[in-house]
Design an enzyme around this catalytic site. Structure first.
Site, PDB file in Angstrom:
ATOM      1  N   ASP A 175       0.833  -1.197   0.000  1.00 22.39           N
ATOM      2  CA  ASP A 175       0.000   0.000   0.000  1.00 22.39           C
ATOM      3  C   ASP A 175       0.867   1.246   0.000  1.00 22.39           C
ATOM      4  OD1 ASP A 175      -1.925  -1.850   0.224  1.00 22.39           O
ATOM      5  OD2 ASP A 175      -2.688  -1.229   2.189  1.00 22.39           O
ATOM      6  N   CYS A 200      -4.846  -0.924 -12.628  1.00 23.03           N
ATOM      7  CA  CYS A 200      -4.602  -0.729 -11.193  1.00 23.03           C
ATOM      8  C   CYS A 200      -5.789   0.075 -10.674  1.00 23.03           C
ATOM      9  CB  CYS A 200      -3.260  -0.059 -10.942  1.00 23.03           C
ATOM     10  SG  CYS A 200      -2.892   1.323 -12.021  1.00 23.03           S
ATOM     11  N   SER A 201      -5.551   1.278 -10.184  1.00 24.56           N
ATOM     12  CA  SER A 201      -6.665   2.131  -9.774  1.00 24.56           C
ATOM     13  C   SER A 201      -6.939   3.189 -10.835  1.00 24.56           C
ATOM     14  CB  SER A 201      -6.369   2.795  -8.431  1.00 24.56           C
ATOM     15  OG  SER A 201      -7.449   3.603  -8.023  1.00 24.56           O
ATOM     16  N   ALA A 202      -5.929   4.012 -11.126  1.00 24.72           N
ATOM     17  CA  ALA A 202      -6.073   5.014 -12.184  1.00 24.72           C
ATOM     18  C   ALA A 202      -5.669   4.470 -13.542  1.00 24.72           C
ATOM     19  CB  ALA A 202      -5.245   6.253 -11.856  1.00 24.72           C
ATOM     20  N   GLY A 203      -4.923   3.376 -13.556  1.00 27.52           N
ATOM     21  CA  GLY A 203      -4.543   2.762 -14.821  1.00 27.52           C
ATOM     22  C   GLY A 203      -3.338   3.385 -15.474  1.00 27.52           C
ATOM     23  N   ILE A 204      -2.443   4.004 -14.696  1.00 23.37           N
ATOM     24  CA  ILE A 204      -1.262   4.624 -15.293  1.00 23.37           C
ATOM     25  C   ILE A 204       0.029   4.326 -14.528  1.00 23.37           C
ATOM     26  CG2 ILE A 204      -2.523   6.492 -16.416  1.00 23.37           C
ATOM     27  CD1 ILE A 204      -1.845   8.315 -14.117  1.00 23.37           C
ATOM     28  N   GLY A 205      -0.023   4.207 -13.209  1.00 31.17           N
ATOM     29  CA  GLY A 205       1.196   4.048 -12.411  1.00 31.17           C
ATOM     30  C   GLY A 205       1.697   2.615 -12.392  1.00 31.17           C
ATOM     31  N   ARG A 206       1.079   1.767 -11.594  1.00 32.75           N
ATOM     32  CA  ARG A 206       1.470   0.360 -11.516  1.00 32.75           C
ATOM     33  C   ARG A 206       1.234  -0.346 -12.856  1.00 32.75           C
ATOM     34  NH1 ARG A 206      -1.253  -1.163  -5.607  1.00 32.75           N
ATOM     35  NH2 ARG A 206      -0.530   0.714  -4.527  1.00 32.75           N
ATOM     36  N   GLN A 260       4.053   6.631 -13.366  1.00 30.68           N
ATOM     37  CA  GLN A 260       3.608   7.935 -12.886  1.00 30.68           C
ATOM     38  C   GLN A 260       4.608   8.659 -12.003  1.00 30.68           C
ATOM     39  OE1 GLN A 260      -0.042   7.665 -10.786  1.00 30.68           O
ATOM     40  NE2 GLN A 260      -0.561   9.813 -10.989  1.00 30.68           N
TER      41      GLN A 260
END
Length: 565
Positions: A461, A496-502, A540
């Site tokens: 997290d 992931c959540s926003a779809g850009i970082g992980r 990101q």
């Protein structure tokens, strides 16, 4: 006249502040030399925005508009208006008038000019008398004595006044209206570094993915070649501020309407430079260079902040009700590569919208991946429509359901569910140390397909992993599953959540692993630029960029050990 001058001066100050704010943002885009490494406080793919907004106090209510007929008080009202020069002039005038008054009442009024010499001589003689009792005894309390007393008292009073005026602080500048202020917010993060080894790590490599902040927009113009130059259509183009003291240029790689015949598109030099950078940036790394660069956080940090983010201006999407289909209002799919759902109603653009982009793979191969946001309650049906429409064989999920707040809706069923005529059934769940694998069957009518759902649970997290092997293992598992689908595998959905970082970290690692196996070299910079051309903000944060380098460094060592000696 004074009011007009004060207002003009305030306007000049406001213009200077606006230019200074733009200059600060422009100057903070690139970091040529950095004295110390950075650890960026980040929330996964922009998910911490709601928490930060909750913690911040609400802004004060706007003040009611003032009466335009009522003029503001002039500058300097209510403060001391006497200066040192005026005080000295006042002192001289008061002493002159005092002397004239005393001389007049003492009978010297008619011939005071004639007796000036005698008056001065009397004053000097009076000063020579050191015995104050002699004055009382001799009765010399005449005109010279009174004049000397009044002069002394006046001198004390005026000196006190001058001293008070000199100690009075200068008048503060008139505050500018809130709408005239332009602030360049600079938040300088810190950085903690640790090596990424297979063994246990002593220090954690902290990584909180950045909060998506509302873009600050420059203006570029769309103008018809034959049109009147005075009639311009101003169009907002976004600049997304990265968390930290760096502002990353946001450029729209495919602005709707720019390619229409008869229209020209005027790009700013900054935007043209960013576009050219994304298309041409490259840094091929040999094995030794890769290992050295992975251990140099300063170099990686500087390189990362050179890469334009390529976020999309929310004004590009003029679709009513679109806010209900986006998890984060500033994380939108780039128009030229976004996934469009088939819709029974072609006149309803909202029914065909989903926050997802096709992503190119190794060698520029088209539609190898689909990067999308974590589904929300209102988009679960759209998500499964996309899975069925694209014949997706694999889904990779790299987020928990909740990390401080909700990151993704649990869109799969416990056993069975149906969306838009597609029946989804979970056949089996396999638990491993780093991920859970669900074997799912999809059925619509007489057609039935298989689907593998990988839920990666080893990403901690609010930070990047402190070990690289789990992600490498997941990448290899997904590659093997894709090879089983044949040479023309349908797009792999990653979210992931926003779809850009992980999501960006996983796809970049997969592409670079293929390049390292095929060519013996790796170009992480070029891969990152390619990802951001397809979907803005991929990889990101600076920590994620460093993490990808460490993963590739470890993978190269594994390949060198496996190769025959």
């Amino acid at each position: 006249m004074n009011y007009e001058g004060a207002r003009s001066e305030r306007e000049n100050h406001a213009a200077d502040d606006s230019e200074g704010g733009a200059l600060d943002m422009c100057c903070s885009e690139r970091l040529p030399g950095l004295p110390q490494p950075i650890v960026m406080e980040a929330l996964d793919e922009a998910e911490g925005l709601q928490d930060s907004q909750r913690e911040m106090p609400p802004p004060p209510p706007p003040s009611p508009p003032s009466d335009p007929a009522q003029k503001p008080p002039p500058r300097g009202a209510g403060s001391h208006s006497l200066t040192v020069r005026s005080s000295l002039c006042l002192f001289a005038a008061s002493q002159f008038l005092l002397a004239c008054g005393v001389l007049w009442f003492s009978g010297y009024g008619h011939i005071w000019s004639q007796n000036a010499t005698n008056l001065v001589s009397s004053l000097l003689t009076l000063l020579k008398q050191l015995e104050p009792t002699a004055w009382l005894d001799s009765g010399t309390w005449g005109v010279p004595s009174l004049l000397l007393v009044f002069l002394s008292v006046g001198l004390v009073l005026v000196t006190t006044l001058v001293w008070h005026l000199l100690r009075t602080p200068p008048e503060p500048p008139t505050p500018l209206p809130p709408e005239d202020r332009r602030q360049s917010v600079s938040r300088q993060p810190s950085f903690t570094y640790s090596e990424w080894m297979e063994e246990k790590i002593e220090d954690d490599f902290l990584d909180l993915d950045p909060v998506p902040e509302t873009p600050v927009f420059d203006c570029v113009m769309d103008i018809k070649p034959e049109a009147d130059p005075t009639s311009l259509t101003v169009k907002s183009m976004g600049l997304q501020e990265r968390r930290g003291s760096n502002v990353s240029l946001t450029l729209d790689m495919c602005t709707p309407g720019c390619n229409e015949e008869g229209f020209g598109y005027l790009m700013s030099p900054r935007e043209e430079s960013a576009r050219e950078y994304l298309l041409s940036a490259s840094r091929v790394l040999q094995a030794e260079e890769l290992h050295e660069k992975a251990l140099d956080p300063f170099l990686l940090q500087a390189e990362f902040f050179e890469i334009p983010m390529n976020f999309v201006d929310p004004k590009e999407y003029d679709i009513p009700g679109l806010v209900r289909k986006n998890r984060y209002k500033t994380i939108l799919p780039n128009p030229h590569s976004r996934v469009c759902l088939t819709s029974p109603d072609p006149d309803d653009p909202l029914s065909s919208y989903i926050n997802a982009n096709y992503i190119r793979g190794y060698g520029g191969e088209e539609k190898v991946y689909i990067a999308t946001q974590g589904p929300i309650v209102s988009t679960v049906a759209d998500f499964w429509r996309m899975v069925w429409q694209e014949h997706t064989p694999i889904i990779v999920m790299i987020t928990n359901i909740e990390e401080m707040n909700e990151k993704c809706t649990e869109y799969w069923p416990e056993e069975q569910v149906a969306y838009d005529g597609v029946e989804i059934t979970v056949q089996k769940v396999i638990h491993t140390e780093d991920y859970r694998l669900r074997l799912i069957s999809l059925k619509s009518g007489t057609e039935e397909r298989g689907l593998k759902h990988y839920w990666f649970t080893s990403w901690p997290d609010q930070k990047t992993p402190d070990r690289a092997p789990p992600l490498l293992h997941l990448v290899r598992e997904v590659e093997e599953a894709a090879q089983q689908e044949g040479p023309h595998c349908a797009p792999i959905i990653v979210h992931c959540s926003a779809g850009i970082g992980r999501t960006g970290c996983f796809i970049a690692t997969s592409i670079c692993c293929q390049q390292l196996r095929q060519e013996g070299v790796v170009d992480i910079l070029k891969t990152t630029c390619q990802l951001r051309q397809d979907r803005g903000g991929m990889i990101q944060t600076c920590e994620q960029y460093q993490f990808v380098h460490h993963v590739m460094s470890l993978y190269e060592k594994q390949l060198s050990h496996q190769s025959p000696e």
